[in-house]
Design a protein around this motif. Sequence first.
Motif, PDB file in Angstrom:
ATOM      1  N   ILE A  96      45.947  33.982  47.048  1.00 56.84           N
ATOM      2  CA  ILE A  96      45.827  35.298  46.430  1.00 56.84           C
ATOM      3  C   ILE A  96      45.153  36.221  47.436  1.00 56.84           C
ATOM      4  N   CYS A  97      45.809  37.334  47.771  1.00 57.52           N
ATOM      5  CA  CYS A  97      45.298  38.276  48.756  1.00 57.52           C
ATOM      6  C   CYS A  97      44.874  39.567  48.060  1.00 57.52           C
ATOM      7  N   ILE A  98      43.656  39.986  48.333  1.00 62.11           N
ATOM      8  CA  ILE A  98      43.050  41.146  47.672  1.00 62.11           C
ATOM      9  C   ILE A  98      42.785  42.236  48.703  1.00 62.11           C
ATOM     10  N   ASP A  99      43.205  43.454  48.382  1.00 61.35           N
ATOM     11  CA  ASP A  99      43.040  44.598  49.274  1.00 61.35           C
ATOM     12  C   ASP A  99      41.558  44.827  49.567  1.00 61.35           C
ATOM     13  N   THR A 100      41.207  44.885  50.859  1.00 64.24           N
ATOM     14  CA  THR A 100      39.808  45.039  51.245  1.00 64.24           C
ATOM     15  C   THR A 100      39.237  46.362  50.768  1.00 64.24           C
ATOM     16  N   GLN A 101      40.017  47.430  50.812  1.00 64.19           N
ATOM     17  CA  GLN A 101      39.526  48.755  50.446  1.00 64.19           C
ATOM     18  C   GLN A 101      39.632  49.027  48.956  1.00 64.19           C
ATOM     19  N   LEU A 102      40.812  48.758  48.366  1.00 62.86           N
ATOM     20  CA  LEU A 102      41.049  49.117  46.965  1.00 62.86           C
ATOM     21  C   LEU A 102      40.551  48.054  45.990  1.00 62.86           C
ATOM     22  N   ARG A 131      48.969  40.434  47.088  1.00 65.06           N
ATOM     23  CA  ARG A 131      49.987  39.388  47.012  1.00 65.06           C
ATOM     24  C   ARG A 131      49.395  38.164  46.343  1.00 65.06           C
ATOM     25  N   ALA A 132      50.210  37.495  45.536  1.00 62.00           N
ATOM     26  CA  ALA A 132      49.780  36.255  44.895  1.00 62.00           C
ATOM     27  C   ALA A 132      50.905  35.238  44.987  1.00 62.00           C
ATOM     28  N   HIS A 133      50.566  34.082  45.499  1.00 66.78           N
ATOM     29  CA  HIS A 133      51.503  32.960  45.497  1.00 66.78           C
ATOM     30  C   HIS A 133      50.859  31.839  44.705  1.00 66.78           C
ATOM     31  N   ALA A 134      51.374  31.589  43.515  1.00 67.25           N
ATOM     32  CA  ALA A 134      50.839  30.561  42.627  1.00 67.25           C
ATOM     33  C   ALA A 134      51.905  30.211  41.599  1.00 67.25           C
ATOM     34  N   ASN A 135      51.816  29.001  41.075  1.00 67.47           N
ATOM     35  CA  ASN A 135      52.784  28.547  40.074  1.00 67.47           C
ATOM     36  C   ASN A 135      54.218  28.664  40.572  1.00 67.47           C
ATOM     37  N   ASN A 136      54.417  28.413  41.874  1.00 68.08           N
ATOM     38  CA  ASN A 136      55.741  28.477  42.498  1.00 68.08           C
ATOM     39  C   ASN A 136      56.361  29.872  42.436  1.00 68.08           C
ATOM     40  N   GLU A 137      55.532  30.894  42.281  1.00 70.08           N
ATOM     41  CA  GLU A 137      55.988  32.275  42.279  1.00 70.08           C
ATOM     42  C   GLU A 137      55.234  33.057  43.353  1.00 70.08           C
ATOM     43  N   THR A 138      55.893  34.088  43.888  1.00 69.73           N
ATOM     44  CA  THR A 138      55.226  34.998  44.811  1.00 69.73           C
ATOM     45  C   THR A 138      55.426  36.417  44.312  1.00 69.73           C
ATOM     46  N   ILE A 139      54.313  37.134  44.114  1.00 63.66           N
ATOM     47  CA  ILE A 139      54.337  38.519  43.660  1.00 63.66           C
ATOM     48  C   ILE A 139      53.648  39.361  44.726  1.00 63.66           C
ATOM     49  N   SER A 140      54.328  40.400  45.209  1.00 63.75           N
ATOM     50  CA  SER A 140      53.769  41.292  46.225  1.00 63.75           C
ATOM     51  C   SER A 140      53.729  42.719  45.700  1.00 63.75           C
ATOM     52  N   ASN A 141      52.599  43.382  45.909  1.00 58.40           N
ATOM     53  CA  ASN A 141      52.414  44.774  45.485  1.00 58.40           C
ATOM     54  C   ASN A 141      52.193  45.645  46.717  1.00 58.40           C
ATOM     55  N   SER A 142      52.776  46.848  46.719  1.00 60.98           N
ATOM     56  CA  SER A 142      52.623  47.733  47.869  1.00 60.98           C
ATOM     57  C   SER A 142      52.749  49.190  47.445  1.00 60.98           C
ATOM     58  N   ASP A 143      52.364  50.087  48.364  1.00 64.28           N
ATOM     59  CA  ASP A 143      52.459  51.539  48.154  1.00 64.28           C
ATOM     60  C   ASP A 143      51.749  51.952  46.861  1.00 64.28           C
ATOM     61  N   PHE A 144      50.451  51.747  46.845  1.00 64.82           N
ATOM     62  CA  PHE A 144      49.670  52.021  45.645  1.00 64.82           C
ATOM     63  C   PHE A 144      49.470  53.524  45.454  1.00 64.82           C
ATOM     64  N   PHE A 145      49.403  53.928  44.186  1.00 66.20           N
ATOM     65  CA  PHE A 145      49.075  55.314  43.844  1.00 66.20           C
ATOM     66  C   PHE A 145      47.935  55.314  42.835  1.00 66.20           C
ATOM     67  N   ALA A 146      47.117  56.348  42.886  1.00 63.69           N
ATOM     68  CA  ALA A 146      45.981  56.449  41.975  1.00 63.69           C
ATOM     69  C   ALA A 146      46.474  56.784  40.573  1.00 63.69           C
ATOM     70  N   TYR A 147      45.963  56.047  39.592  1.00 61.89           N
ATOM     71  CA  TYR A 147      46.271  56.327  38.190  1.00 61.89           C
ATOM     72  C   TYR A 147      44.993  56.126  37.387  1.00 61.89           C
ATOM     73  N   ARG A 148      44.441  57.229  36.886  1.00 62.04           N
ATOM     74  CA  ARG A 148      43.178  57.226  36.183  1.00 62.04           C
ATOM     75  C   ARG A 148      42.110  56.517  37.026  1.00 62.04           C
ATOM     76  N   ASP A 149      41.498  55.441  36.537  1.00 55.33           N
ATOM     77  CA  ASP A 149      40.416  54.817  37.295  1.00 55.33           C
ATOM     78  C   ASP A 149      40.855  53.548  38.013  1.00 55.33           C
ATOM     79  N   THR A 150      42.160  53.455  38.335  1.00 52.65           N
ATOM     80  CA  THR A 150      42.649  52.279  39.052  1.00 52.65           C
ATOM     81  C   THR A 150      43.746  52.701  40.019  1.00 52.65           C
ATOM     82  N   TYR A 151      44.380  51.708  40.640  1.00 51.00           N
ATOM     83  CA  TYR A 151      45.510  51.935  41.536  1.00 51.00           C
ATOM     84  C   TYR A 151      46.662  51.038  41.090  1.00 51.00           C
TER      85      TYR A 151
END
Length: 321
Positions: A160-166, A171-191
């Motif tokens: 599991i890879c966590i953005d150092t800044q945000l 990215r998460a690779h677990a349970n034989n699945e890989t999920i990747s997130n990119s190009d974040f945008f601000a939405y209320r108090d999260t990204y």
Amino acid sequence: MNSRLWLILLFFPPIISQAQDVRVREKAVELLEHANSISTPHDFASYEQVIAFQSFSPAGTKNGRFTSVVHGPRSYRDEYEFENYDLLVVVNGTMIADVGDRTKAPLEVRRMTRLNHPYTARFDQSDIIRSIQRKVINGRPARCIEFDTVLGETNYANEICIDTQLGVVLRAHANNETISNSDFFAYRDTYLPTHITYEQTDLRMELVQAKKEIEGPFDPDFLTPPPNALVANVCTTMRRPFGQVMTQPRPSSGSTNVDVMVHGTIRTDGRIRSVSIDRSDRPDLNQEAMKLFSTWKFIPAICDGAPMEVPLDATLHFQGR
């Protein structure tokens, strides 16, 4: 791994564990819990969301679209389109109305629905934290938690890879699945990620989402169900189904282990109906998998004191095939 997904001083060296260092595990838990806590906005606001998604598999490329207009926790209109499958869900107070059969939603629609929720996870006793490494993921600096999940005699290498800044999951690779997130945008108090990719065996999906707050007057007719809708009441008290008979295939003497992913609906009597194959690398095992899955028995889900049907995804493990 139970899937549901501070500032680190720059002069810290990578933290590495040969077995499982207590300090490494504590840091990994801290990073993951912080990512979980900031992944979902804490205050509600009306919003409109659009997700365009594609799936790529041996069956070809397929396209879908999901739109959601939400004016409150129990005031929203969701529309799903994927090839020949369409579903409209309208919720207004205690009323829920469907046009289409949600129990027949294709695998890709069910995966998109899950990916629409921010990735959260928790480490449990089956997870052995190996190290925390600095990496660059999708062009962003990250802290990657390398860990093994031990289930019986099987050892799964995960990350599991966590953005150092945000502080969010990249990215998460677990349970034989890989999920990747990119190009974040601000939405209320999260990204939130604009782009999400999902990979499992021979299925790959790409999602592109946009989400914005809604201001101004609201047309109440928007939450009026069409005449052909199936109208019911929203559950105020729900109990999930409990498995009674969930038999797995008997181990054989071969050298290959195969997983077959199945889908069905738990009926109000606890039996399984509408069995289908979601994913299988061995078509010769599909009939056996469907037959065995059809024998599963549950105490049914309960909605406000009455049994109700709910969909079910499961995996059958064929050992020695």
